[in-house]
Design a protein around this motif. Structure first.
Motif, PDB file in Angstrom:
ATOM      1  N   HIS A  42       0.848  -1.188   0.000  1.00 31.84           N
ATOM      2  CA  HIS A  42       0.000   0.000   0.000  1.00 31.84           C
ATOM      3  C   HIS A  42       0.884   1.239   0.000  1.00 31.84           C
ATOM      4  N   GLY A  43       0.590   2.161  -0.910  1.00 33.18           N
ATOM      5  CA  GLY A  43       1.327   3.406  -0.933  1.00 33.18           C
ATOM      6  C   GLY A  43       1.404   4.006  -2.322  1.00 33.18           C
ATOM      7  N   PRO A  44       2.157   5.076  -2.456  1.00 35.80           N
ATOM      8  CA  PRO A  44       2.182   5.838  -3.700  1.00 35.80           C
ATOM      9  C   PRO A  44       2.796   5.108  -4.895  1.00 35.80           C
ATOM     10  N   ASP A  45       3.649   4.145  -4.636  1.00 35.64           N
ATOM     11  CA  ASP A  45       4.304   3.430  -5.739  1.00 35.64           C
ATOM     12  C   ASP A  45       4.008   1.930  -5.662  1.00 35.64           C
ATOM     13  N   GLU A  46       2.803   1.596  -5.187  1.00 40.48           N
ATOM     14  CA  GLU A  46       2.476   0.193  -4.931  1.00 40.48           C
ATOM     15  C   GLU A  46       2.457  -0.671  -6.188  1.00 40.48           C
ATOM     16  N   ALA A  47       2.023  -0.139  -7.324  1.00 44.67           N
ATOM     17  CA  ALA A  47       1.984  -0.955  -8.550  1.00 44.67           C
ATOM     18  C   ALA A  47       3.395  -1.346  -8.972  1.00 44.67           C
ATOM     19  N   GLU A  48       4.311  -0.396  -8.939  1.00 45.45           N
ATOM     20  CA  GLU A  48       5.706  -0.682  -9.288  1.00 45.45           C
ATOM     21  C   GLU A  48       6.325  -1.653  -8.288  1.00 45.45           C
ATOM     22  N   ALA A  49       6.079  -1.412  -7.021  1.00 48.20           N
ATOM     23  CA  ALA A  49       6.644  -2.262  -5.973  1.00 48.20           C
ATOM     24  C   ALA A  49       6.115  -3.687  -6.097  1.00 48.20           C
ATOM     25  N   LYS A  50       4.822  -3.823  -6.359  1.00 45.21           N
ATOM     26  CA  LYS A  50       4.228  -5.157  -6.469  1.00 45.21           C
ATOM     27  C   LYS A  50       4.852  -5.929  -7.626  1.00 45.21           C
ATOM     28  N   HIS A  51       4.978  -5.278  -8.767  1.00 48.49           N
ATOM     29  CA  HIS A  51       5.561  -5.940  -9.938  1.00 48.49           C
ATOM     30  C   HIS A  51       7.004  -6.382  -9.648  1.00 48.49           C
ATOM     31  N   ALA A  52       7.804  -5.493  -9.086  1.00 48.63           N
ATOM     32  CA  ALA A  52       9.212  -5.805  -8.803  1.00 48.63           C
ATOM     33  C   ALA A  52       9.341  -6.914  -7.764  1.00 48.63           C
ATOM     34  N   MET A  53       8.517  -6.859  -6.712  1.00 49.39           N
ATOM     35  CA  MET A  53       8.589  -7.878  -5.663  1.00 49.39           C
ATOM     36  C   MET A  53       8.155  -9.236  -6.207  1.00 49.39           C
ATOM     37  N   GLU A  54       7.102  -9.266  -7.025  1.00 49.60           N
ATOM     38  CA  GLU A  54       6.653 -10.531  -7.604  1.00 49.60           C
ATOM     39  C   GLU A  54       7.748 -11.157  -8.461  1.00 49.60           C
ATOM     40  N   GLU A  55       8.427 -10.345  -9.261  1.00 43.67           N
ATOM     41  CA  GLU A  55       9.524 -10.862 -10.084  1.00 43.67           C
ATOM     42  C   GLU A  55      10.637 -11.441  -9.225  1.00 43.67           C
ATOM     43  N   LEU A  56      10.983 -10.746  -8.145  1.00 44.33           N
ATOM     44  CA  LEU A  56      12.068 -11.210  -7.283  1.00 44.33           C
ATOM     45  C   LEU A  56      11.680 -12.490  -6.532  1.00 44.33           C
ATOM     46  N   PHE A  57      10.453 -12.575  -6.059  1.00 50.90           N
ATOM     47  CA  PHE A  57      10.007 -13.799  -5.393  1.00 50.90           C
ATOM     48  C   PHE A  57      10.058 -14.971  -6.369  1.00 50.90           C
ATOM     49  N   ASN A  58       9.592 -14.741  -7.593  1.00 52.07           N
ATOM     50  CA  ASN A  58       9.645 -15.792  -8.621  1.00 52.07           C
ATOM     51  C   ASN A  58      11.084 -16.210  -8.907  1.00 52.07           C
ATOM     52  N   LYS A  59      11.969 -15.248  -8.993  1.00 50.02           N
ATOM     53  CA  LYS A  59      13.392 -15.526  -9.248  1.00 50.02           C
ATOM     54  C   LYS A  59      13.969 -16.506  -8.221  1.00 50.02           C
ATOM     55  N   HIS A  60      13.525 -16.355  -6.969  1.00 52.78           N
ATOM     56  CA  HIS A  60      14.048 -17.194  -5.893  1.00 52.78           C
ATOM     57  C   HIS A  60      13.158 -18.406  -5.597  1.00 52.78           C
ATOM     58  N   GLY A  61      12.144 -18.638  -6.434  1.00 52.67           N
ATOM     59  CA  GLY A  61      11.287 -19.803  -6.256  1.00 52.67           C
ATOM     60  C   GLY A  61      10.393 -19.754  -5.032  1.00 52.67           C
ATOM     61  N   LEU A  62      10.043 -18.552  -4.623  1.00 47.47           N
ATOM     62  CA  LEU A  62       9.185 -18.378  -3.445  1.00 47.47           C
ATOM     63  C   LEU A  62       7.757 -18.162  -3.934  1.00 47.47           C
ATOM     64  N   PRO A  63       6.837 -19.078  -3.628  1.00 47.98           N
ATOM     65  CA  PRO A  63       5.468 -18.987  -4.165  1.00 47.98           C
ATOM     66  C   PRO A  63       4.641 -17.882  -3.502  1.00 47.98           C
ATOM     67  N   LEU A  64       3.951 -17.119  -4.350  1.00 39.94           N
ATOM     68  CA  LEU A  64       3.043 -16.078  -3.870  1.00 39.94           C
ATOM     69  C   LEU A  64       1.614 -16.500  -4.180  1.00 39.94           C
ATOM     70  N   SER A  65       0.720 -16.214  -3.232  1.00 39.98           N
ATOM     71  CA  SER A  65      -0.701 -16.494  -3.487  1.00 39.98           C
ATOM     72  C   SER A  65      -1.258 -15.367  -4.338  1.00 39.98           C
TER      73      SER A  65
END
Length: 80
Positions: free
Chosen positions: A55-78
């Motif tokens: 949540h916050g002013p740059d949440e769309a960018e943050a969400k996209h970047a975090m999802e990519e990084l979690f995927n990179k490390h094989g960490l599953p996101l719901s």
């Protein structure tokens, strides 16, 4: 904690700290501030599915970047 795990924790923490938004990782019934390296280090590798709440002013960018990084490390996101 092995080298890959340490690298993932550091990368996730550093990426989260680049954003103004609040980034919280929900694991089971616990909520962890992703900007807290200590919180990540005791939570991240518990073989669970993770949920990001951003949540916050740059949440769309943050969400996209975090999802990519979690995927990179094989960490599953719901999808919730």
């Amino acid at each position: 904690m092995g080298g890959l795990e340490t690298k993932a924790i550091v990368e996730i923490n550093q990426l989260a700290n680049q954003y103004k938004s609040s980034i919280v990782l929900k694991v089971g019934t616990r909520f962890i501030d992703v900007k807290s390296i200590l919180g990540l280090s005791i939570t991240l590798f518990s073989n669970q599915v993770y949920q990001l709440e951003i949540h916050g002013p740059d949440e769309a960018e943050a969400k996209h970047a975090m999802e990519e990084l979690f995927n990179k490390h094989g960490l599953p996101l719901s999808e919730d």
